[in-house]
Design an enzyme around this catalytic site. Sequence first.
Site, PDB file in Angstrom:
ATOM      1  CB  CYS A 123      -0.893  -0.007   1.236  1.00  0.00           C
ATOM      2  SG  CYS A 123      -2.000   1.418   1.359  1.00  0.00           S
ATOM      3  CD  GLU A 166      -6.130   1.552  -4.622  1.00  0.00           C
ATOM      4  OE1 GLU A 166      -6.448   2.479  -3.846  1.00  0.00           O
ATOM      5  OE2 GLU A 166      -4.978   1.071  -4.660  1.00  0.00           O
TER       6      GLU A 166
END
Length: 225
Positions: A123, A166
């Site tokens: 991430c 996402e």
Amino acid sequence: MLRMPCGWSDGLWFQELRLYIIPRRVSVIMPALQIINYPHPALRWKSKPVKSITPQLRDIVRSMFDLMYEARGIGLAANQVALPYRLFVINLTSDPNEPEEEFVFINPEITKRKGTAEGEEGCLSLPQVYGDVKRSEEITVEAYDLEGQLFEITLDDLAARAVQHEHDHIEGIMFPDRMVEAKRNEIDVLIADFEAEFRHKQEAGEYPSDEEIRKQLAQLEQQLG
């Protein structure tokens, strides 16, 4: 892989949120955006649906792609740049020279899921932290693009994983939340380091308090969409 759009959908949920486009008449000066790190409160904020395509929104999307490429990522959600809006961008090549691979998902909803697959994820808001996460192997997503058009697309492999990752972001969920406890424990020390660094920056005045940030997020919700 990404598959061609499967057709258009007019589900009731999307009828209520049909987007309209505000044309660009004057240039909009955008404040500089930056990718925020855990535990910035925006990363736990459930994002607000976008109601219109504005010049400002287009500028935001372009800036998000630029930041994503700079960080060598393949996806970035709006709340990763401290904006509480339901949108994210994807380019699986992470190559700014391949704009045909750029996808914008506005007000996305995952409508179908199939199978299960485990894979390693990272991430941009937890740089250099990785972990295995179970995701649906194939998904169908409905979303709007930057032209205000509703589309439906079926994804598998890396594309499906990236979109699910996402989509979690705009729900205030991060990939370590999806890890099994034993695996999560292995990265807890790294995550604690990010928290300590963020709190230190708050004490130094680089970031306001969590309460003030949440107030700012609530105000931003009223300024766009």
